[in-house]
Write an enzyme that holds these catalytic residues in place. Sequence first.
Site, mmCIF file in Angstrom:
data_model
loop_
_atom_site.group_PDB
_atom_site.id
_atom_site.type_symbol
_atom_site.label_atom_id
_atom_site.label_comp_id
_atom_site.label_asym_id
_atom_site.label_seq_id
_atom_site.Cartn_x
_atom_site.Cartn_y
_atom_site.Cartn_z
ATOM 1 N N TYR A 4 0.858 -1.180 0.000
ATOM 2 C CA TYR A 4 0.000 0.000 0.000
ATOM 3 C C TYR A 4 0.897 1.233 0.000
ATOM 4 O O TYR A 4 1.722 1.400 0.902
ATOM 5 C CB TYR A 4 -0.917 0.033 1.224
ATOM 6 C CG TYR A 4 -1.935 1.159 1.124
ATOM 7 C CD1 TYR A 4 -3.165 0.929 0.539
ATOM 8 C CD2 TYR A 4 -1.638 2.439 1.562
ATOM 9 C CE1 TYR A 4 -4.095 1.957 0.397
ATOM 10 C CE2 TYR A 4 -2.558 3.472 1.432
ATOM 11 C CZ TYR A 4 -3.789 3.220 0.853
ATOM 12 O OH TYR A 4 -4.699 4.239 0.718
ATOM 13 N N ASN B 64 -3.254 5.835 6.492
ATOM 14 C CA ASN B 64 -3.956 6.622 7.503
ATOM 15 C C ASN B 64 -4.675 5.704 8.490
ATOM 16 O O ASN B 64 -4.538 4.471 8.445
ATOM 17 C CB ASN B 64 -4.925 7.608 6.834
ATOM 18 C CG ASN B 64 -5.994 6.906 6.010
ATOM 19 O OD1 ASN B 64 -6.291 5.730 6.204
ATOM 20 N ND2 ASN B 64 -6.583 7.634 5.080
ATOM 21 N N SER C 153 2.682 10.009 11.721
ATOM 22 C CA SER C 153 4.116 10.148 11.955
ATOM 23 C C SER C 153 4.416 10.652 13.362
ATOM 24 O O SER C 153 3.643 11.409 13.956
ATOM 25 C CB SER C 153 4.705 11.105 10.923
ATOM 26 O OG SER C 153 6.103 11.131 11.011
ATOM 27 N N GLN D 52 8.243 16.887 10.580
ATOM 28 C CA GLN D 52 7.269 15.852 10.897
ATOM 29 C C GLN D 52 5.848 16.398 10.916
ATOM 30 O O GLN D 52 4.898 15.710 10.540
ATOM 31 C CB GLN D 52 7.601 15.208 12.247
ATOM 32 C CG GLN D 52 8.855 14.377 12.228
ATOM 33 C CD GLN D 52 8.863 13.330 11.135
ATOM 34 O OE1 GLN D 52 7.941 12.519 11.029
ATOM 35 N NE2 GLN D 52 9.890 13.340 10.302
ATOM 36 N N HIS E 259 3.569 16.094 7.857
ATOM 37 C CA HIS E 259 2.814 14.882 7.526
ATOM 38 C C HIS E 259 1.332 15.031 7.827
ATOM 39 O O HIS E 259 0.524 14.225 7.349
ATOM 40 C CB HIS E 259 3.372 13.678 8.283
ATOM 41 C CG HIS E 259 4.670 13.175 7.727
ATOM 42 N ND1 HIS E 259 4.741 12.424 6.587
ATOM 43 C CD2 HIS E 259 5.944 13.325 8.162
ATOM 44 C CE1 HIS E 259 6.017 12.124 6.322
ATOM 45 N NE2 HIS E 259 6.753 12.661 7.263
ATOM 46 N N GLU F 248 8.285 6.558 16.677
ATOM 47 C CA GLU F 248 8.743 6.164 15.345
ATOM 48 C C GLU F 248 10.161 6.671 15.083
ATOM 49 O O GLU F 248 11.027 5.917 14.628
ATOM 50 C CB GLU F 248 7.775 6.737 14.318
ATOM 51 C CG GLU F 248 8.123 6.441 12.876
ATOM 52 C CD GLU F 248 7.204 7.159 11.906
ATOM 53 O OE1 GLU F 248 7.150 6.738 10.738
ATOM 54 O OE2 GLU F 248 6.543 8.144 12.300
ATOM 55 N N HIS F 249 10.395 7.958 15.322
ATOM 56 C CA HIS F 249 11.714 8.573 15.110
ATOM 57 C C HIS F 249 12.201 9.222 16.403
ATOM 58 O O HIS F 249 11.420 9.826 17.128
ATOM 59 C CB HIS F 249 11.651 9.687 14.050
ATOM 60 C CG HIS F 249 11.064 9.273 12.747
ATOM 61 N ND1 HIS F 249 9.772 9.601 12.373
ATOM 62 C CD2 HIS F 249 11.583 8.574 11.711
ATOM 63 C CE1 HIS F 249 9.529 9.119 11.166
ATOM 64 N NE2 HIS F 249 10.606 8.495 10.740
ATOM 65 N N ASP G 90 14.267 9.359 5.421
ATOM 66 C CA ASP G 90 13.026 9.245 4.658
ATOM 67 C C ASP G 90 13.293 9.063 3.172
ATOM 68 O O ASP G 90 12.592 8.330 2.484
ATOM 69 C CB ASP G 90 12.174 10.509 4.843
ATOM 70 C CG ASP G 90 11.528 10.593 6.211
ATOM 71 O OD1 ASP G 90 11.430 9.554 6.893
ATOM 72 O OD2 ASP G 90 11.112 11.705 6.588
ATOM 73 N N GLU H 130 0.982 -36.038 29.204
ATOM 74 C CA GLU H 130 0.044 -35.149 28.527
ATOM 75 C C GLU H 130 -1.177 -35.891 27.983
ATOM 76 O O GLU H 130 -2.060 -35.270 27.380
ATOM 77 C CB GLU H 130 0.748 -34.408 27.381
ATOM 78 C CG GLU H 130 1.795 -33.424 27.881
ATOM 79 C CD GLU H 130 2.443 -32.607 26.770
ATOM 80 O OE1 GLU H 130 2.070 -32.811 25.594
ATOM 81 O OE2 GLU H 130 3.310 -31.772 27.079
ATOM 82 N N HIS I 32 0.823 -40.316 20.222
ATOM 83 C CA HIS I 32 2.153 -39.743 20.053
ATOM 84 C C HIS I 32 3.222 -40.754 20.504
ATOM 85 O O HIS I 32 4.261 -40.909 19.842
ATOM 86 C CB HIS I 32 2.296 -38.447 20.858
ATOM 87 C CG HIS I 32 1.656 -37.266 20.218
ATOM 88 N ND1 HIS I 32 0.310 -37.148 20.029
ATOM 89 C CD2 HIS I 32 2.214 -36.123 19.708
ATOM 90 C CE1 HIS I 32 0.028 -35.996 19.447
ATOM 91 N NE2 HIS I 32 1.176 -35.343 19.234
#
Length: 334
Positions: free
Chosen positions: A87, A161, A184, A206, A209, A236-237, A269, A323, A328
Amino acid sequence: MSGVADIVNDVRERGETALSEWALKLDGVEPRRARAGGEVPAQAITDLARRVRLWHDAQWPQNVQMEIEPGIELERRWVPLESVGIYVPRNLVSTLVMCAVPAQAAGVERIVVVTPPNGAGLIAGAAELLEIDVVWAVGGPHAIAALAYIHHVDKIVGPGNTYVNEAKLLVSRDVAIDLPAGPSEVVVVLGRGGDGAIAQLELAAQQEHGPDSVCVLIEADDLELALREVDERAPEHVVLLGEAEQLAPRIRNAGAVFVGASSPVASGDYATGGNHVLPTGGWARSTGGLGLETFLKPVTTQRLTADGLARVRPTVEALAGVEGMPAHAAAVQR
């Protein structure tokens, strides 16, 4: 507007018919294959792609093969995903590069790009430079649903978004996603000797954004307190200026850390090759940004000889017994 869940469920149930209806309602046009158009900054895209490829090529994880004991051999190897959906928000050619080039480096065979119709020509032009020919002009939650339920990709990556990220979380029941990359965020830590004017430049970048961007300035007289605040926020940053630069190796929770006056977030970026698709909303506490491993998966192989099976039989029988799994226990009787 109907809820994101309604859109996603409708596309899942009715496929292309629902996608067309939602695209007409929300985008104003039906989904279509995008054609290149607009002024594509070819040299910049090529330069960025080269650096992204160089950095991500270096990230291949190691295959591991080991004989645990005589006759018991384990192997873990990394293989590329077969298909990926990307996307790309409106006009963000750099995001296309950040997602597509690592996928190509990993060896992903099929890449499907979706992007809002307004600006799709620019994204298609950039995709041509990257030798990607499947770009759909469709955006929003219905585009995410299309990747999951019409194109049937193995994983969906890329930021968006609030509605796009909600759609990604909804489809994650059926198809893997990278991470919820939302509005952001930046935290600028201004230590003694740092340049306040540079701090303001970082905050302004920033804020560009959108109004939901999170922009925080920490004036760090106490570096330990600043470190705790950064790790609690898990942004984020992070930008470190002045004496705060010494915190770089100690920061645990951040998508990406930019150290010093000559390391603006914008360089990451658009140009350095480090990936800019990063966790937001506190997700940096548990996950990092896109890397080569985003487009890979490990496969484990186990090989036992008759002697190796004899070695593990008592362990299997004991654990299967406690178990309540008699089949098994019987399965290791060869």
